[in-house]
Enzyme design. Structure first.
Site, short mmCIF file in Angstrom:
data_model
loop_
_atom_site.label_atom_id
_atom_site.label_comp_id
_atom_site.label_asym_id
_atom_site.label_seq_id
_atom_site.Cartn_x
_atom_site.Cartn_y
_atom_site.Cartn_z
N GLU A 250 51.25 30.93 54.30
CA GLU A 250 51.83 29.88 53.47
C GLU A 250 53.22 30.29 53.00
O GLU A 250 54.17 29.52 53.08
CB GLU A 250 50.94 29.56 52.27
N ARG A 328 45.46 28.66 39.15
CA ARG A 328 44.19 28.16 39.69
C ARG A 328 43.02 29.02 39.22
O ARG A 328 41.89 28.52 39.10
CB ARG A 328 44.22 28.07 41.22
N GLU A 730 38.34 25.46 51.59
CA GLU A 730 38.20 26.58 50.66
C GLU A 730 36.88 26.65 49.91
O GLU A 730 36.34 27.75 49.71
CB GLU A 730 39.35 26.52 49.64
#
Length: 774
Positions: A250, A328, A730
């Site tokens: 990413e 997160r 995920e």
């Protein structure tokens, strides 16, 4: 930008078409994969005269560069040029969230493996030979390798973040039970099959085309432009597919593409840079290790009344994506449980390790492990099973998360109760108890692992996507989106959407490469949102084209739009097949000068988050599930096997049950590996010790569970998911966390004196020591 028109009759037909995408379809890439025909960066037919790059990196974790001698390397026959920070025409900066990461080291090095120079030669072999001839002298400085040490020295990436709900301090005073403890979860190597790499080709007028193994083409494009000091339109980034990413591509695919582009820019020749496995392991970041502490308070009836946690995130030497990952962690700190009084804090600690980065789950697993550890500790101290505490605290409809979002369409209890019923939990527990009573050298353990995982980029502006759809004159279709195919089957899902909207065989549809020239300013393929965002955009574009085609058909056949339907490559009038075929309709549409191309933009509605208040509605929806994990431990050797993992998973209305099942099974294996065998190790000098597959173990065919059963939860799905088919990349990884606690329960059955520790992974060595500790 396109906005879909309102047409109730047509909308109802499109909804019916959308709902038909329930059939299971195999991954369309599997044919070329198994034949060895799929093209990756290293497979590209390179141009004559292409140079090859090898990175010279720091042999120390922290220090000042006193001198570097490149003369012997430069004199080697076949070496074209060695590039350093002095050759950068723009900014020597590749940091994304925080601009704190250099492309090439200047005066100091901050981690073992930090790039210092790029050697470009006629072959990779020559470049590697040249690398060994470079002489460097580094004045060593103190090295920080752990988050706790970083905290003690005040070494942080950014300011801490905290979420809170209720009043935890006051609530603890009213608790019947209060427990405190510490946990550690280690990092995890991505170990994608395809290592990091890129191929740069100079074009005319100073343009450069980059073929990159990246999850974020726009990030690569933007960073190359910044480093070269040129406009973004000069840089074209193209991605066919990745040989795995798991988050590791990413952000961290960017520097290698930038280096290749920099060399191509100067030499006006193609440059190829592919890291070998050892270089990749040494130079790239991993899943973040976390050192965390918790305090949990419960009532007499086992309700969790208060919970506090401090997460120390080992970010490495630069920010990379650490701030977003830390966020997160906070979002998922209470997992599947409703806790009325919560305070959680995360500190991104700066150390002298390679900058750690995104990894499937993106900080969520680290947060979930802590609360599951706190529950296990509380259960052990109170004298009840963990599942008793888990069960009475599961999320319910309209409960509030600590970040302010109200839980809707909650399936926590549904998946839990379904798993208990379908898999006959009482029988499983009875079998474990009877086995342990009858066996002295082998013991079984069982644990349940519920999951609740939010779907969306937590940075709200990133939740958007575009699709470009062409219908060609012969009726074939081309689709371009920002979705990067990396084994998750997103290409197949995009093809399914077009196939069902236009009612044509999937063989008539082509998914183009992901390219910044065709689809610009995109978010990375990450956050389990790729299919949702790009699929919604594709559906919008296809629906608009369908409206145009139906209008042309109605005019040609002199019937109402409401009477027309496309079916099996023909136009149907009131369910009766006409003589107008799909290809004829396309031709007539073109002859009428009606556009057969559409560009659509989708932005997730409703979501928002105010970081100044740490409150909002950041997720489009949540994915739920429950796993029951059973293990058998050899109490003589400390080795173990996972007998079974039984899962009830919330797919919503799955578009492709085969692809989604593969994602659940793969994520589960990766989660099991993180919790039980994958142990990242650095020495005190910051040197990676687990630097090969002989010293870093991942799950293989012999270590995955003997039996895995995944039952789809029967639900209505969620309209915010593409065709109500929920994200699946995920969430299933977190099922693997239950393996840690199944092993602990088996250890406890053999050694009642075992004091619970929460230090993952639970390797066979740790199991053996725990079995015999007194």
């Amino acid at each position: 930008m396109h906005k879909q028109k309102s047409n109730n009759t047509l909308d109802s037909k499109l909804e019916a078409v959308s709902m038909s995408i329930k059939q299971s379809i195999k991954n369309m890439d599997s044919f070329t994969h198994v034949r060895g025909e799929s093209v990756y960066v290293d497979d590209i037919n390179i141009k004559q005269g292409t140079f090859h790059g090898v990175v010279f990196d720091s042999p120390k974790a922290h220090g000042k560069i006193k001198y570097i001698d490149y003369s012997k390397a430069e004199a080697l026959e076949g070496v074209e040029r060695i590039f350093t920070y002095k050759d950068i025409p723009g900014a020597n900066q590749i940091g994304g969230i925080i601009p704190d990461e250099l492309l090439f080291a200047e005066d100091e090095v901050h981690f073992w493996g930090m790039p210092i120079a790029l050697i470009v030669a006629k072959s990779e072999f020559i470049a590697r030979k040249a690398r060994a001839l470079i002489e460097i002298d580094i004045e060593e400085l103190p090295v920080i390798t752990t988050a706790k040490e970083a905290k003690a020295k005040g070494s942080f990436i950014n300011a801490p973040r905290s979420f809170s709900l209720g009043n935890s301090e006051k609530a603890f005073a009213a608790c019947a039970y209060v427990f405190e403890g510490e946990t550690f979860s280690n990092g995890q190597e991505h170990l994608y099959i395809e290592t990091q790499g890129a191929y740069a080709e100079p074009q005319e007028n100073g343009n450069i085309k980059i073929t990159s193994s990246t999850q974020g083409p726009t990030a690569v494009q933007k960073t190359i432009a910044q480093v070269l000091g040129v406009a973004m339109h000069k840089i074209e980034v193209d991605v066919t597919r990745l040989g795995g990413g798991f988050g590791g591509k990413e952000d961290q695919a960017t520097p290698w593409a930038v280096m290749a582009a920099l060399a191509s820019y100067h030499l006006n020749q193609s440059v190829k840079l592919i890291l070998n496995r050892h270089d990749d392991l040494r130079m790239t970041g991993k899943r973040h290790p976390y050192e965390s502490s918790y305090k949990i308070g419960l009532s007499k009836d086992l309700k969790i009344l208060a919970y506090e946690a401090e997460f120390l995130q080992n970010s490495g030497a630069a920010a990379d994506l650490s701030p977003a990952i830390a966020e997160r962690t906070l979002f998922h700190a209470t997992n599947s449980y409703y806790v009325p009084n919560v305070k959680t804090t995360v500190l991104s600690c700066k150390t002298n390790l390679p900058p750690n980065t995104a990894f499937r789950g993106f900080g969520g697993p680290q947060g979930m492990f802590v609360i599951e550890s706190a529950i296990a500790r509380a259960a052990s101290e109170i004298g009840v099973s963990s599942r008793q505490i888990q069960e009475v605290n599961l999320l319910d409809e309209n409960d509030t998360f600590s970040y302010g979002q109200i839980a809707k369409k909650v399936e926590s209890k549904n998946t839990w109760d379904s798993a208990k019923s379908i898999f006959n939990l009482e029988s499983l527990e009875r079998n474990v108890k009877e086995f342990n009573k009858a066996n002295s050298t082998f013991k079984k353990g069982l644990a349940l692992m519920p999951i609740t995982f939010g779907i969306s980029f937590t940075n709200t502006p990133m939740n958007h996507a575009r699709a470009l759809v062409h219908v060609y004159l012969d009726g074939s279709i081309g689709i371009s989106t920002a979705a990067v195919e990396m084994g998750q089957g997103v290409n197949t899902k995009m093809m399914q959407i077009a196939s069902d909207v236009f009612s044509v065989p999937i063989e008539k549809i082509k998914i183009e490469t992901t390219n910044t020239t065709r689809v610009a300013n995109t978010s990375p393929s990450a956050a389990s949102s790729t299919a949702d965002l790009n699929g919604k955009a594709t559906l919008m574009a296809c629906n608009t084209l369908l409206e145009r085609l139906v209008k042309v058909a109605s005019e040609d056949l002199n019937v109402s739009v409401e009477d027309i339907k496309l079916k099996a490559e023909f136009v149907y009038i009131n369910e009766k097949k006409s003589e107008l075929s799909w290809t004829d309709l396309v031709s007539k549409t073109m002859l009428k000068r009606v556009a057969l191309t559409e560009n659509a933009h989708y932005a997730t509605p409703e979501i928002h988050f105010d970081k100044t208040k740490e409150k909002g509605h950041p997720f489009a929806y949540h994915v739920y599930g429950t796993a029951i994990i059973t293990t058998t431990v050899d109490c003589t050797r400390g080795t173990y096997e996972f007998d079974s993992v039984k899962i009830v998973h919330d797919y919503g209305k799955s578009m492709s049950e085969g692809i989604d099942l593969g994602q659940v099974e793969g994520a589960l294996a990766q989660g099991l590996g993180w919790m039980t065998m994958e142990e990242i190790a650095y020495n005190n000098e910051g040197r990676l010790l687990s630097n090969a597959l002989s010293t870093y173990k991942i799950p293989d065919i012999f270590s995955v569970p003997k039996y895995v059963e995944v039952i789809p939860l029967e639900t209505d799905g969620d309209a915010m998911a593409i065709l109500k088919s929920k994200a699946v990349g995920e969430p299933p990884l977190m099922y693997g966390i239950g393996a840690y606690f199944a092993l602990q329960n088996a250890i406890k059955a053999f050694n009642p004196e075992h004091q619970l520790k929460f230090h993952a992974p639970m390797t066979p060595e740790k199991v053996l020591m725990s079995l015999y500790e007194k």
